[in-house]
Design a protein around this motif. Structure first.
Motif, PDB file in Angstrom:
ATOM      1  N   ASP A   1     162.912 -25.493  26.835  1.00 54.01           N
ATOM      2  CA  ASP A   1     162.697 -24.527  27.902  1.00 54.01           C
ATOM      3  C   ASP A   1     161.684 -23.464  27.527  1.00 54.01           C
ATOM      4  OD1 ASP A   1     166.205 -24.610  28.789  1.00 54.01           O
ATOM      5  OD2 ASP A   1     164.524 -25.778  29.552  1.00 54.01           O
ATOM      6  N   LEU A   2     161.205 -23.474  26.304  1.00 56.28           N
ATOM      7  CA  LEU A   2     160.293 -22.436  25.843  1.00 56.28           C
ATOM      8  C   LEU A   2     159.002 -23.079  25.342  1.00 56.28           C
ATOM      9  CD1 LEU A   2     160.113 -19.342  25.387  1.00 56.28           C
ATOM     10  CD2 LEU A   2     160.827 -19.766  23.036  1.00 56.28           C
ATOM     11  N   LEU A   3     157.864 -22.603  25.886  1.00 51.12           N
ATOM     12  CA  LEU A   3     156.555 -23.093  25.471  1.00 51.12           C
ATOM     13  C   LEU A   3     155.819 -21.964  24.767  1.00 51.12           C
ATOM     14  CD1 LEU A   3     155.501 -24.938  28.757  1.00 51.12           C
ATOM     15  CD2 LEU A   3     156.310 -26.005  26.655  1.00 51.12           C
ATOM     16  N   GLU A   4     155.499 -22.159  23.514  1.00 49.19           N
ATOM     17  CA  GLU A   4     154.771 -21.159  22.748  1.00 49.19           C
ATOM     18  C   GLU A   4     153.266 -21.416  22.865  1.00 49.19           C
ATOM     19  OE1 GLU A   4     155.698 -18.587  21.004  1.00 49.19           O
ATOM     20  OE2 GLU A   4     157.866 -18.786  20.738  1.00 49.19           O
ATOM     21  N   PHE A   5     152.513 -20.358  23.148  1.00 47.80           N
ATOM     22  CA  PHE A   5     151.066 -20.474  23.300  1.00 47.80           C
ATOM     23  C   PHE A   5     150.351 -19.562  22.320  1.00 47.80           C
ATOM     24  CE2 PHE A   5     152.354 -22.280  27.326  1.00 47.80           C
ATOM     25  CZ  PHE A   5     151.372 -23.216  27.587  1.00 47.80           C
ATOM     26  N   SER A   6     149.098 -19.922  22.027  1.00 45.11           N
ATOM     27  CA  SER A   6     148.202 -19.078  21.243  1.00 45.11           C
ATOM     28  C   SER A   6     146.960 -18.817  22.077  1.00 45.11           C
ATOM     29  CB  SER A   6     147.817 -19.767  19.925  1.00 45.11           C
ATOM     30  OG  SER A   6     148.961 -20.048  19.146  1.00 45.11           O
TER      31      SER A   6
ATOM     32  N   PHE B   1     163.669 -28.022  36.316  1.00 41.94           N
ATOM     33  CA  PHE B   1     163.711 -27.535  34.942  1.00 41.94           C
ATOM     34  C   PHE B   1     162.512 -26.617  34.693  1.00 41.94           C
ATOM     35  CE2 PHE B   1     166.194 -31.429  34.715  1.00 41.94           C
ATOM     36  CZ  PHE B   1     167.303 -31.027  33.983  1.00 41.94           C
ATOM     37  N   PRO B   2     162.585 -25.363  35.144  1.00 47.38           N
ATOM     38  CA  PRO B   2     161.471 -24.431  34.911  1.00 47.38           C
ATOM     39  C   PRO B   2     161.248 -24.208  33.418  1.00 47.38           C
ATOM     40  CG  PRO B   2     163.016 -23.559  36.538  1.00 47.38           C
ATOM     41  CD  PRO B   2     163.675 -24.734  35.900  1.00 47.38           C
ATOM     42  N   GLU B   3     160.001 -23.961  33.081  1.00 41.94           N
ATOM     43  CA  GLU B   3     159.623 -23.696  31.695  1.00 41.94           C
ATOM     44  C   GLU B   3     159.172 -22.246  31.561  1.00 41.94           C
ATOM     45  OE1 GLU B   3     159.902 -25.737  29.265  1.00 41.94           O
ATOM     46  OE2 GLU B   3     159.930 -27.780  30.090  1.00 41.94           O
ATOM     47  N   GLU B   4     159.470 -21.673  30.402  1.00 40.85           N
ATOM     48  CA  GLU B   4     159.041 -20.313  30.091  1.00 40.85           C
ATOM     49  C   GLU B   4     157.910 -20.389  29.059  1.00 40.85           C
ATOM     50  OE1 GLU B   4     160.816 -16.104  28.287  1.00 40.85           O
ATOM     51  OE2 GLU B   4     162.158 -17.808  28.672  1.00 40.85           O
ATOM     52  N   ALA B   5     156.759 -19.813  29.423  1.00 37.68           N
ATOM     53  CA  ALA B   5     155.604 -19.798  28.525  1.00 37.68           C
ATOM     54  C   ALA B   5     155.487 -18.420  27.890  1.00 37.68           C
ATOM     55  CB  ALA B   5     154.332 -20.134  29.302  1.00 37.68           C
ATOM     56  N   VAL B   6     155.357 -18.399  26.582  1.00 43.39           N
ATOM     57  CA  VAL B   6     155.354 -17.131  25.847  1.00 43.39           C
ATOM     58  C   VAL B   6     154.109 -17.061  24.963  1.00 43.39           C
ATOM     59  CG1 VAL B   6     156.580 -15.701  24.184  1.00 43.39           C
ATOM     60  CG2 VAL B   6     157.864 -17.038  25.854  1.00 43.39           C
ATOM     61  N   LEU B   7     153.474 -15.907  24.995  1.00 43.67           N
ATOM     62  CA  LEU B   7     152.347 -15.604  24.106  1.00 43.67           C
ATOM     63  C   LEU B   7     152.718 -14.384  23.276  1.00 43.67           C
ATOM     64  CD1 LEU B   7     149.377 -15.993  23.202  1.00 43.67           C
ATOM     65  CD2 LEU B   7     148.740 -14.464  25.078  1.00 43.67           C
TER      66      LEU B   7
END
Length: 570
Positions: free
Chosen positions: A31-36, A49-55
């Motif tokens: 459920d968690l997408l890590e971004f750079s 199934f929503p996804e959470e994108a985090v920077l």
């Protein structure tokens, strides 16, 4: 068991780290997408199934971030909130959000979901900008988001239209954005300029992977400038709307770079793409664009054109039929398209009928009156039309002066008329050139009905402009890739071969056939006066027809009874 727990956690951490690497396809089930920053990430979205994108770890010199996500044709919703409110969300295949950072903010979060029943393969990237960079969509007054960096794209059969919200000047964290419409001086957003870029995907390629890979070349400013083709530059005083010629089945990516000429900074909007067709409908589906009626029409037309390319001047009446068909069919198609609402197949059938009538009429004009100049005027105008179309197919056609219909049609007509005027003293050469060039181009049009080629738009763009009233605003640049070079070589080879063959074959022959009507009249008079001619003793047509009818009538009469019917005479 004591060793398996830490080992499992280490492998899981390694998997997440690799998932965040640039341009590395992964099948994300968490459920968690890590971004750079500046790193593209592939992932799959699932319905419900929503996804959470985090920077994380955002530098202090970053003022705003544009987070963008792309898919091929299935809609994705990106939002600032888990509840996905309309005024803080965007839905589409190419969507992005601008996150204006607060002082000391080091983390940004976005939420992604899809309503599509199938998994949606996507790519996303966050891009950072400083306080001196202009903010794309910062002066939005038309669309739902307060700051909207998206390009809104619409298309039909004739043109593709992109719209975008005006940008605003950049500002530091924690300060208010500059007002949008308080002044028009050099200290306001009116000094900004917009460069419109276009990028063509590989021809005849509709795969998802190719699109998502090439989308990365049109997201960052430096990549857009290196890979894209700059079509136009708009000032802030101009409308933020640009027209392009639609190319069904050809993938095209559009993006806009907003520039601040005073600070020498720039920022890119969220790129948008289109194929000018649909992937999930039966009608106008991208994988089956060629209609059967189009293939049949242009295949027959190409066979006739190939014959004209090689033997047109010798078979003069066949060539006149071919020229008359083109001449009348072209104008008739424009007329019924503008005045009626008939379906495409019906218009094509009527055009074929009208073109056939036009060809017969031109042959009859030649047979009765024998006017070589009138016939050659039609031939020269068809060749002039094709040469003029080629000229405006080049970047010459995208000059701003030719966006005016009056200027365009006057220039186009003058160029077309100049061809028969230039060759007025050598009509046979004009005729052979017209046969070779025009006849061989029919083969190009036939190839396009089976395999896309940009060369077909040499004439299609002119037809679009004559049919659609808004097409004068459209930029008509086309891709020119490997298969276009191959088909161009085929066209050139056929044209040169046909012209050379006919010039050698017609050497020492009369320039044009004699007047058919005079020949027929002279022959008839000769038969009437020459009793030694066997045709002199042939009965008139009326008597011969009456005799045939009498014989036919006797076939249906009963046979007479045999034997003597009259009494014997004593």
């Amino acid at each position: 068991m004591g060793l398996l727990g830490p080992l499992h956690l280490a492998l899981l951490g390694l998997g997440l780290g690799l998932a965040g690497a640039a341009e590395t396809p992964v099948n994300s089930s968490v459920d968690l997408l890590e971004f750079s920053l500046g790193k593209f990430r592939y992932f799959k979205l699932k319905q419900l199934f929503p996804e959470e994108a985090v920077l994380r770890h955002i530098a202090s010199n970053v003022t705003f971030i544009i987070f963008q996500v792309h898919s091929q044709y299935k809609n994705i919703t990106v939002s600032f909130s888990k509840s996905f409110p309309p005024d803080a969300s965007g839905t589409g295949v190419d969507k992005g959000l601008v996150s204006v950072l607060r002082p000391e903010q080091r983390v940004c979060t976005w939420y992604l979901e899809t309503s599509d029943a199938d998994n949606v393969w996507s790519v996303a990237v966050p891009l950072s900008y400083s306080e001196k960079d202009p903010i794309p969509g910062g002066c939005n007054l038309e669309f739902d988001l307060d700051v909207d960096p998206n390009i809104y794209l619409e298309y039909n059969l004739y043109e593709t239209v992109i719209k975008f919200a005006p940008a605003n000047l950049g500002h530091a964290r924690g300060t208010d954005s500059p007002p949008c419409d308080l002044g028009t001086g050099q200290d306001s957003r009116w000094r900004l300029q917009y460069d419109v870029y276009q990028y063509f995907l590989p021809e005849n390629n509709l795969t998802e992977d190719v699109l998502l890979r090439h989308m990365q070349k049109m997201s960052m400013v430096s990549q857009v400038e290196a890979s894209g083709f700059k079509v136009a530059t708009l000032k802030s005083s101009e409308k933020t709307i640009v027209y392009f010629s639609s190319i069904p089945g050809q993938g095209v990516i559009y993006n806009i770079i907003v520039r601040d000429p005073v600070l020498n900074t720039s920022a890119a909007y969220v790129p948008a793409h289109t194929y000018a067709c649909h992937f999930n409908t039966t009608l106008d589906n991208c994988s089956s664009l060629g209609r059967l009626s189009t293939k049949v029409f242009f295949t027959i037309f190409a066979i006739l054109g190939l014959f004209i390319c090689l033997f047109g001047h010798r078979f003069w009446k066949t060539e006149l039929f071919f020229i008359g068909f083109i001449f009348v069919g072209f104008f008739f198609y424009i007329l019924i398209t503008r005045l009626t609402f008939l379906q495409y197949d019906d218009r094509l059938i009527l055009t074929a009928v009208a073109g056939g009538i036009g060809g017969i009429l031109l042959v009859m004009v030649w047979w009765r009156f024998g006017l070589v100049l009138i016939c050659m005027l039609c031939v020269g105008l068809v060749l002039g039309f094709l040469i003029s179309s080629v000229a405006f197919f080049t970047p010459l056609g995208d000059l701003k002066i030719f966006h005016d219909d009056a200027v365009f049609w006057v220039a186009f007509s003058c160029m077309a008329i100049s061809i028969p005027v230039v060759f007025i003293g050598c009509l046979r050469i004009l005729n052979i050139l017209a046969c070779g060039i025009t006849g061989s181009y029919c083969v190009v049009l036939a190839i396009n009905s089976y395999l896309y080629t940009s060369l077909s738009y040499i004439t299609l763009n002119v037809l679009k402009r004559a049919v659609d009233t808004n097409f004068n605003k459209a930029y008509t640049s086309m891709p020119f890739q490997t298969n276009d070079f191959v088909i161009l070589a085929i066209w050139g080879m056929l044209a040169v071969s046909g012209i050379t063959f006919q010039i050698r074959r017609e050497r020492g022959q009369p320039f044009f056939p004699p007047h058919p009507y005079k020949m027929w009249k002279r022959e008839r008079e000769r038969r009437v006066t020459n009793i030694l001619d066997p045709s002199y003793h042939v009965r008139p047509l009326r008597e011969r027809l009456y005799s045939k009818l009498t014989q036919l009538k006797q076939l249906f009469q009963g046979e007479e009874a045999s034997g003597e019917r009259t009494p014997l005479l004593l």
